[in-house]
Design a protein around this motif. Sequence first.
Motif, PDB file in Angstrom:
ATOM      1  N   UNK A  34       0.848  -1.191   0.000  1.00 55.92           N
ATOM      2  CA  UNK A  34       0.000   0.000   0.000  1.00 55.92           C
ATOM      3  C   UNK A  34       0.882   1.239   0.000  1.00 55.92           C
ATOM      4  N   UNK A  35       0.311   2.350  -0.339  1.00 51.37           N
ATOM      5  CA  UNK A  35       1.073   3.589  -0.343  1.00 51.37           C
ATOM      6  C   UNK A  35       1.233   4.098   1.085  1.00 51.37           C
ATOM      7  N   UNK A  36       2.328   4.827   1.367  1.00 48.21           N
ATOM      8  CA  UNK A  36       2.464   5.430   2.696  1.00 48.21           C
ATOM      9  C   UNK A  36       1.293   6.333   3.046  1.00 48.21           C
ATOM     10  N   UNK A  37       0.743   7.010   2.029  1.00 45.93           N
ATOM     11  CA  UNK A  37      -0.401   7.880   2.275  1.00 45.93           C
ATOM     12  C   UNK A  37      -1.604   7.119   2.793  1.00 45.93           C
ATOM     13  N   UNK A  38      -1.814   5.908   2.282  1.00 42.73           N
ATOM     14  CA  UNK A  38      -2.925   5.083   2.751  1.00 42.73           C
ATOM     15  C   UNK A  38      -2.712   4.684   4.205  1.00 42.73           C
ATOM     16  N   UNK A  39      -1.467   4.346   4.544  1.00 42.29           N
ATOM     17  CA  UNK A  39      -1.164   3.999   5.931  1.00 42.29           C
ATOM     18  C   UNK A  39      -1.415   5.200   6.842  1.00 42.29           C
ATOM     19  N   UNK A  40      -0.972   6.386   6.412  1.00 41.93           N
ATOM     20  CA  UNK A  40      -1.134   7.572   7.250  1.00 41.93           C
ATOM     21  C   UNK A  40      -2.592   8.015   7.360  1.00 41.93           C
ATOM     22  N   UNK A  41      -3.436   7.525   6.479  1.00 43.43           N
ATOM     23  CA  UNK A  41      -4.868   7.787   6.611  1.00 43.43           C
ATOM     24  C   UNK A  41      -5.410   7.123   7.885  1.00 43.43           C
ATOM     25  N   UNK A  42      -4.800   5.984   8.249  1.00 43.79           N
ATOM     26  CA  UNK A  42      -5.263   5.223   9.403  1.00 43.79           C
ATOM     27  C   UNK A  42      -4.453   5.504  10.664  1.00 43.79           C
TER      28      UNK A  42
END
Length: 215
Positions: A34-42
């Motif tokens: 997954x993208x880092x941005x997706x991780x930082x969404x959570x």
Amino acid sequence: MKTRDKIIYASLELFNEHGERNITTNHIAAHLNMSPGNLYYHFRNKEDIIRSIFDQYESHLESGFKIYEGGQASIEHLIGYFDAMFYTLWQFRFMYANLADILARDEDLKKRYLHAQQQVLTRSSQVLNKIRIDGYLNIAEDKVTQLADTIKMLVTFWISYQLTQSSASTITKEILYEGVLRVLMIFQAYSTTSSQPIFSRLEQHYQALAQNPAA
């Protein structure tokens, strides 16, 4: 499984296998494709992930060390407690290996940890006192909490001790079962005449697991 839960379980796996200090949020994201941005969404950062893992740690401590009910203690009760001890060490071994550093970085987590540990001490003291009343331990009632605290100290620092006192760079199940056996030595030192055979059986049980942990 929800994305948030996937991140938590993947992080726990990576922290345990490679050490929390060696894993970044980018590593976790790449592991999950997954993208880092997706991780930082959570999660805002790695500390936020560790706090969520700590939720699981707290839940296990609460469920794994409750005082038994329904009569006198049995060997099955005792195995349940020692198995819960082993599971906690194994499932959250990254935390025990780097505990001081993790808590130093997060004051709120440190407060939660201290509260959880006080709860563990209270519950484990109650369990030990019930075992004492049931005739398994020869110890004065006013010394039970000190004994519980000594056992908690051994369990808490067993992993860091092994990492600093031997050439081992990773923690194996064999090492953790040896820790369980050391705790059993404390129980045997306080055992009554009638409980000595039971603790000997427990020793044989965990020695066998230490020699063949995959069984």
